[in-house]
Design a protein around this motif. Structure first.
Motif, PDB file in Angstrom:
ATOM      1  N   ASP A 169       0.976  -1.061   0.009  1.00 36.70           N
ATOM      2  CA  ASP A 169       0.168   0.016   0.058  1.00 36.70           C
ATOM      3  C   ASP A 169       1.055   1.435   0.063  1.00 36.70           C
ATOM      4  N   GLU A 195      -7.034  -2.831  -6.187  1.00 39.48           N
ATOM      5  CA  GLU A 195      -7.656  -3.584  -5.257  1.00 39.48           C
ATOM      6  C   GLU A 195      -9.099  -4.049  -5.818  1.00 39.48           C
ATOM      7  N   HIS A 211      -3.954  -5.063   5.113  1.00 41.29           N
ATOM      8  CA  HIS A 211      -4.632  -4.413   4.223  1.00 41.29           C
ATOM      9  C   HIS A 211      -5.886  -3.541   4.659  1.00 41.29           C
ATOM     10  N   ALA A 214      -4.664  -0.092   5.709  1.00 43.84           N
ATOM     11  CA  ALA A 214      -4.270   0.719   4.660  1.00 43.84           C
ATOM     12  C   ALA A 214      -5.409   1.102   4.028  1.00 43.84           C
ATOM     13  N   ARG A 219      -4.968   4.425   1.967  1.00 42.96           N
ATOM     14  CA  ARG A 219      -4.034   4.040   1.110  1.00 42.96           C
ATOM     15  C   ARG A 219      -4.493   3.254   0.146  1.00 42.96           C
ATOM     16  N   SER A 220      -4.123   3.258  -1.000  1.00 44.15           N
ATOM     17  CA  SER A 220      -4.516   2.224  -2.308  1.00 44.15           C
ATOM     18  C   SER A 220      -3.542   1.168  -2.409  1.00 44.15           C
ATOM     19  N   SER A 221      -3.957  -0.022  -2.278  1.00 44.49           N
ATOM     20  CA  SER A 221      -2.932  -1.018  -2.532  1.00 44.49           C
ATOM     21  C   SER A 221      -2.740  -1.287  -3.868  1.00 44.49           C
TER      22      SER A 221
END
Length: 230
Positions: A169, A195, A211, A214, A219-221
């Motif tokens: 992330d 995601e 995850h 995040a 926050r983008s993973s």
């Protein structure tokens, strides 16, 4: 690999503390007696059967191991984490589920060295490295587990149609991983999934603790999936 030449890896993990529970010693004894991986029990488990071999480097508290074991069958799942608390919590999770015909083993030291010591004939179907420490400070970047040499090494330890799955992330680490995999374009194929795209590849996937943390932080993973060019 010549087993007299063990790699000297830079430490890729920080110190950690965990909150002890009343039955931790009992779980740790269970780990020692029943769940602890070694080169022999991994080789013996894979030798006489067609089980898939799945490796997770840095299993955290066992969220993904639990998800995987509940939704797959006929696998030997090797989960590795340097933190005692992570191993204990992971065992608690897998003890409370039906793991079907799967077998799960745990390793509580640097997983990179354990993989190096396995017979070179033993190849994994998948290697998962989910949300490793991004070591965001530039002076610590060399501690990142994902680098060109190590990705190449892991690719030598997977089967012909095997894959490596990496998730992070951290935006700067995402750029680092993309650049690392791109530099290997002569040897590998890879994709980078957002995601909302990961379920197309892994329909059973559910967010792990890290995850979810995040997501809550905004926050983008990104999930990177790499395999050898055939």
């Amino acid at each position: 690999m010549d087993k007299t030449k063990i790699y000297r890896y830079i430490k890729s993990f920080a110190s950690s503390r965990y909150k002890k529970s009343s039955n931790d010693e009992e779980i740790w004894q269970d780990f020692t007696l029943n769940y602890k991986a070694n080169e022999k029990n991994i080789a013996d488990t894979l030798a006489p059967c067609d089980k898939k071999f799945i490796i997770e480097i840095g299993c955290g508290c066992g969220d993904f191991a639990k998800i995987f074991l509940e939704n797959n069958d006929n696998c030997l799942y090797l989960a590795m984490d340097v933190y005692r608390g992570g191993i204990i919590n992971s065992i608690k999770k897998v003890k409370n589920i039906d793991i079907k015909s799967n077998i799960v083993k745990f390793h509580n030291e640097d997983g990179r060295i354990f993989i190096d010591n396995l017979d070179e004939k033993i190849k994994a179907d998948s290697i998962f490295i989910l949300f490793p420490d991004p070591w965001p400070k530039r002076k610590h970047n060399e501690r990142r587990i994902i680098n060109r040499d190590y990705v190449l090494h892991l690719l030598s330890r997977i089967k012909e149609h095997g894959k490596i799955v990496i998730a992070t992330d951290d935006f700067e680490y995402q750029e680092h991983i993309f650049a690392t995999l791109s530099s290997l374009s002569d040897s590998i194929e890879f994709c980078a999934l957002k995601e909302d795209e990961i379920l197309a590849k892994f329909p059973y996937y559910k967010r792990t603790k890290y995850h979810d943390k995040a997501v809550k932080a905004g926050r983008s993973s990104i999930f990177f999936i790499a395999n050898l060019k055939l």
